[in-house]
Design an enzyme around this catalytic site. Structure first.
Site, PDB file in Angstrom:
ATOM      1  N   GLU A  40      11.647  11.549 -14.345  1.00  0.00           N
ATOM      2  CA  GLU A  40      11.459  11.970 -12.950  1.00  0.00           C
ATOM      3  C   GLU A  40      10.931  13.388 -12.892  1.00  0.00           C
ATOM      4  O   GLU A  40      11.429  14.269 -13.596  1.00  0.00           O
ATOM      5  CB  GLU A  40      12.800  11.862 -12.212  1.00  0.00           C
ATOM      6  CG  GLU A  40      12.673  11.446 -10.773  1.00  0.00           C
ATOM      7  CD  GLU A  40      12.115  10.036 -10.630  1.00  0.00           C
ATOM      8  OE1 GLU A  40      10.924   9.922 -10.276  1.00  0.00           O
ATOM      9  OE2 GLU A  40      12.847   9.065 -10.872  1.00  0.00           O
ATOM     10  N   HIS A  41       9.924  13.589 -12.046  1.00  0.00           N
ATOM     11  CA  HIS A  41       9.246  14.886 -11.915  1.00  0.00           C
ATOM     12  C   HIS A  41       8.573  15.274 -13.232  1.00  0.00           C
ATOM     13  O   HIS A  41       8.428  16.453 -13.538  1.00  0.00           O
ATOM     14  CB  HIS A  41      10.213  15.974 -11.430  1.00  0.00           C
ATOM     15  CG  HIS A  41      10.572  15.817  -9.979  1.00  0.00           C
ATOM     16  ND1 HIS A  41       9.757  16.259  -8.973  1.00  0.00           N
ATOM     17  CD2 HIS A  41      11.628  15.223  -9.374  1.00  0.00           C
ATOM     18  CE1 HIS A  41      10.313  15.976  -7.799  1.00  0.00           C
ATOM     19  NE2 HIS A  41      11.450  15.331  -8.019  1.00  0.00           N
ATOM     20  N   ASP A  43       5.653  13.384 -14.062  1.00  0.00           N
ATOM     21  CA  ASP A  43       4.265  12.895 -13.944  1.00  0.00           C
ATOM     22  C   ASP A  43       3.257  14.032 -13.741  1.00  0.00           C
ATOM     23  O   ASP A  43       2.234  14.080 -14.401  1.00  0.00           O
ATOM     24  CB  ASP A  43       4.120  11.818 -12.850  1.00  0.00           C
ATOM     25  CG  ASP A  43       4.552  12.284 -11.468  1.00  0.00           C
ATOM     26  OD1 ASP A  43       5.223  13.335 -11.370  1.00  0.00           O
ATOM     27  OD2 ASP A  43       4.215  11.596 -10.491  1.00  0.00           O
ATOM     28  N   GLY A 128       9.009   3.845   3.196  1.00  0.00           N
ATOM     29  CA  GLY A 128       9.518   5.213   3.083  1.00  0.00           C
ATOM     30  C   GLY A 128      10.846   5.313   2.354  1.00  0.00           C
ATOM     31  O   GLY A 128      11.521   6.328   2.434  1.00  0.00           O
ATOM     32  N   GLY A 130      11.314   5.143  -0.974  1.00  0.00           N
ATOM     33  CA  GLY A 130      11.194   5.607  -2.347  1.00  0.00           C
ATOM     34  C   GLY A 130      10.912   4.492  -3.347  1.00  0.00           C
ATOM     35  O   GLY A 130      10.977   4.693  -4.558  1.00  0.00           O
ATOM     36  N   SER A 132       8.058   2.755  -3.170  1.00  0.00           N
ATOM     37  CA  SER A 132       6.608   2.678  -3.223  1.00  0.00           C
ATOM     38  C   SER A 132       6.000   1.539  -2.419  1.00  0.00           C
ATOM     39  O   SER A 132       5.122   0.811  -2.890  1.00  0.00           O
ATOM     40  CB  SER A 132       6.133   2.612  -4.678  1.00  0.00           C
ATOM     41  OG  SER A 132       4.850   3.141  -4.742  1.00  0.00           O
ATOM     42  N   SER A 133       6.438   1.441  -1.179  1.00  0.00           N
ATOM     43  CA  SER A 133       5.754   0.521  -0.263  1.00  0.00           C
ATOM     44  C   SER A 133       4.299   0.951  -0.113  1.00  0.00           C
ATOM     45  O   SER A 133       3.410   0.117   0.050  1.00  0.00           O
ATOM     46  CB  SER A 133       6.448   0.500   1.098  1.00  0.00           C
ATOM     47  OG  SER A 133       6.239   1.707   1.802  1.00  0.00           O
ATOM     48  N   ASP A 178       2.826   5.074  -9.333  1.00  0.00           N
ATOM     49  CA  ASP A 178       3.142   3.988  -8.403  1.00  0.00           C
ATOM     50  C   ASP A 178       2.055   2.913  -8.391  1.00  0.00           C
ATOM     51  O   ASP A 178       2.342   1.718  -8.449  1.00  0.00           O
ATOM     52  CB  ASP A 178       3.315   4.539  -6.982  1.00  0.00           C
ATOM     53  CG  ASP A 178       4.426   5.560  -6.898  1.00  0.00           C
ATOM     54  OD1 ASP A 178       5.132   5.765  -7.901  1.00  0.00           O
ATOM     55  OD2 ASP A 178       4.581   6.161  -5.811  1.00  0.00           O
ATOM     56  N   TYR A 228       8.930  19.822  -3.068  1.00  0.00           N
ATOM     57  CA  TYR A 228       8.049  19.205  -4.062  1.00  0.00           C
ATOM     58  C   TYR A 228       6.938  20.192  -4.456  1.00  0.00           C
ATOM     59  O   TYR A 228       6.680  20.420  -5.645  1.00  0.00           O
ATOM     60  CB  TYR A 228       7.456  17.920  -3.475  1.00  0.00           C
ATOM     61  CG  TYR A 228       6.580  17.120  -4.406  1.00  0.00           C
ATOM     62  CD1 TYR A 228       7.141  16.325  -5.399  1.00  0.00           C
ATOM     63  CD2 TYR A 228       5.193  17.143  -4.275  1.00  0.00           C
ATOM     64  CE1 TYR A 228       6.341  15.578  -6.243  1.00  0.00           C
ATOM     65  CE2 TYR A 228       4.383  16.391  -5.112  1.00  0.00           C
ATOM     66  CZ  TYR A 228       4.961  15.607  -6.094  1.00  0.00           C
ATOM     67  OH  TYR A 228       4.153  14.878  -6.925  1.00  0.00           O
TER      68      TYR A 228
HETATM   69  P1  ADP Z   1       7.379   4.694  -0.042  1.00  0.00           P
HETATM   70  O1  ADP Z   1       6.090   4.513  -0.738  1.00  0.00           O
HETATM   71  O2  ADP Z   1       8.433   5.232  -0.933  1.00  0.00           O
HETATM   72  O3  ADP Z   1       7.847   3.494   0.688  1.00  0.00           O
HETATM   73  P2  ADP Z   1       5.790   6.548   1.466  1.00  0.00           P
HETATM   74  O4  ADP Z   1       6.141   7.583   2.464  1.00  0.00           O
HETATM   75  O5  ADP Z   1       5.021   6.935   0.278  1.00  0.00           O
HETATM   76  O6  ADP Z   1       7.160   5.844   1.062  1.00  0.00           O
HETATM   77  O7  ADP Z   1       4.972   5.385   2.175  1.00  0.00           O
HETATM   78  C1  ADP Z   1       5.447   4.775   3.342  1.00  0.00           C
HETATM   79  C2  ADP Z   1       4.306   4.645   4.333  1.00  0.00           C
HETATM   80  O8  ADP Z   1       3.348   3.669   3.849  1.00  0.00           O
HETATM   81  C3  ADP Z   1       4.746   4.089   5.668  1.00  0.00           C
HETATM   82  O9  ADP Z   1       5.251   5.096   6.508  1.00  0.00           O
HETATM   83  C4  ADP Z   1       3.445   3.511   6.191  1.00  0.00           C
HETATM   84  O10 ADP Z   1       2.618   4.510   6.729  1.00  0.00           O
HETATM   85  C5  ADP Z   1       2.782   2.969   4.929  1.00  0.00           C
HETATM   86  N1  ADP Z   1       3.070   1.531   4.756  1.00  0.00           N
HETATM   87  C6  ADP Z   1       3.625   0.943   3.679  1.00  0.00           C
HETATM   88  N2  ADP Z   1       3.739  -0.394   3.863  1.00  0.00           N
HETATM   89  C7  ADP Z   1       3.246  -0.657   5.087  1.00  0.00           C
HETATM   90  C8  ADP Z   1       3.109  -1.842   5.882  1.00  0.00           C
HETATM   91  N3  ADP Z   1       3.499  -3.045   5.432  1.00  0.00           N
HETATM   92  N4  ADP Z   1       2.568  -1.718   7.114  1.00  0.00           N
HETATM   93  C9  ADP Z   1       2.177  -0.514   7.581  1.00  0.00           C
HETATM   94  N5  ADP Z   1       2.293   0.622   6.890  1.00  0.00           N
HETATM   95  C10 ADP Z   1       2.820   0.579   5.654  1.00  0.00           C
HETATM   96 MG    MG Z   2       4.876   6.055  -1.590  1.00  0.00          MG
END
Ligand code: ADP
Ligand code: MG
Length: 398
Positions: A40-41, A43, A128, A130, A132-133, A178, A228
């Site tokens: 962690e930290h 990369d 959001g 963590g 990696s959506s 990610d 960060y």
């Molecule tokens: P994490 O990657 O850890 O979930 P991030 O802050 O890096 O958190 O990314 C989250 C952002 O990615 C959301 O606030 C949104 O803007 C975008 N996002 C991810 N998945 C979707 C989705 N299915 N629909 C719309 N926006 C999305």
């Molecule tokens: Mg992210």
């Protein structure tokens, strides 16, 4: 979903937003989120990370268009975004569409895509949280747009295009991990990735007696972004100081514990905070390599111990943990059959990851459900995961 067919739920959602469609005219892509087991930290210090893809995905259902319009509906945001591939893709609203806009621009500028799509994005990754959506959204969208244009891109370039989108369009200064793991993960394997040159090794992680549990603290403290940037600056400062003794180094990756000890007698020794930051990075790189070796031996006790050490270092030396993450790790440590646990991701909230004997999973879940609300005032969310496969495209079966 099977045989390239889109699930009836997605089909009806798609039709609700884009009108009637035959399933054979749709394509579907899926890209996993990830959890970093250790490293962690490291990369942005040219170091090592060791993530797995999780069994949570962004899914995109798309119908190619003849023109250059992209119409993208997010089920999570219940909102439609529209933009064009005709020219350089605009950085417009809504904010979440920037991830897709950036991806589209990277592929358009490379001459790979001309046709747009009507598309629906669904996700069972907390946005959001963590896990990696964001990267999984980028990768799933990139694959959908490429497939709609009859194109493909080599995996590493695909990951790089998605990272570019996140850096340049979404404005998030993330590293490559990610996107890389979302694209290149293999089922039943963790990935030891060298962030300096993107070389990697897939390490088997498939044992019916072992469970990986992700526990979401459901908090997100605001300091994250500023801190960060500060950590990155402190790491650079440590490198600058160390160059008095070791002029050849360009990153903390090249620094050993011995070099750090020697550097203490110079400028670095006078700034105790920067010294502790550097100490974390140097130690964490070694722990990540040690973890990969222990994983290869299926030495779960050593793996777990390294995770606890990583957490302690992130908490005390790098100072990116928070009370909620510390409580979750303490709870995990109190449960028999848990090998190890640590915060995962940037810190100041988000998730912890725990390595357990599989039979200890329900005990850990019960302990978290009772203890965490008692100590932190609200619930945590948790799930078990295997090391999942990377992103994929399912085309209509005909
Ligand atoms: P994490 O990657 O850890 O979930 P991030 O802050 O890096 O958190 O990314 C989250 C952002 O990615 C959301 O606030 C949104 O803007 C975008 N996002 C991810 N998945 C979707 C989705 N299915 N629909 C719309 N926006 C999305
Ligand atoms: Mg992210």
């Amino acid at each position: 979903m099977g045989d390239g067919l889109v699930s009836t739920t997605f089909l009806s959602e798609f039709q609700q937003h884009f009108g009637a469609v035959a399933p054979r005219d749709l394509l579907q892509t899926r890209a996993p989120g990830r959890v970093n087991l250790i490293g962690e930290h490291t990369d942005y210090n040219d170091g090592f990370v060791l993530p797995i893809a999780i069994e949570r995905h962004s899914t995109i259902v798309a119908r190619p268009r003849l023109d250059a319009s992209v119409r993208l509906y997010s089920l999570a945001r219940e909102e439609l975004a529209e933009f064009s591939l005709e020219q350089q893709v605009a950085k417009g609203a809504p904010g979440w569409s920037l991830y897709a806009r950036g991806v589209a621009e990277a592929l358009r500028a490379a001459g790979l895509v001309r046709h747009g799509v009507d598309a629906l994005v669904a996700s069972d990754i907390p946005l959001g949280g963590g896990l990696s959506s964001s990267a999984s959204f980028e990768v799933a969208f990139a694959l959908a747009l490429l497939a709609a244009n009859g194109q493909t891109l080599p995996p590493v370039q695909l990951a790089q295009a998605c990272r570019w989108a996140e850096n340049e369009y979404a404005g998030a200064p993330c590293g490559i991990m990610d996107q890389f793991i979302s694209v290149l993960a293999e089922a039943g394997r963790a990935m030891l990735l060298d962030c300096r040159d993107l070389s990697y090794r897939q390490v088997p992680l498939r044992d019916p007696d072992i469970g990986i549990m992700v526990i979401n603290s459901q908090v997100h403290h605001n300091l994250a972004q500023g801190q960060y940037a500060l950590r990155r600056a402190q790491c650079r400062q440590a490198v600058d100081s160390l160059r008095a003794d070791f002029p050849q180094i360009t990153s903390l990756r090249e620094v050993s514990g011995k070099m750090l000890a020697q550097g203490c007698s110079g400028e670095l020794g006078r700034d105790k905070v920067v010294l502790r930051r550097a100490g974390h990075v140097v130690g964490e790189n070694q722990r990540t390599l040690d973890f990969a070796a222990a994983l290869e031996r299926q030495d779960w006790h050593s793996c777990g111990e390294l995770m606890y050490q990583s957490h302690q270092s992130l908490r005390d030396d790098y100072e990116v943990s928070c009370p909620e993450l510390d409580v979750l790790v303490e709870i995990a440590r109190s449960v028999p059959g848990v090998y190890g646990a640590r915060m995962t991701g940037g810190g100041f909230g988000g998730c912890i990851v725990a390595l357990t004997r599989r039979e200890a999973g329900p005990r850990l879940a019960a302990a978290v459900q009772i203890e965490y609300p008692r100590r932190c005032g609200h619930k945590a969310l948790l799930f078990l995961t295997e090391a999942a496969a990377g992103a994929s495209v399912q085309r209509p079966s005909g």
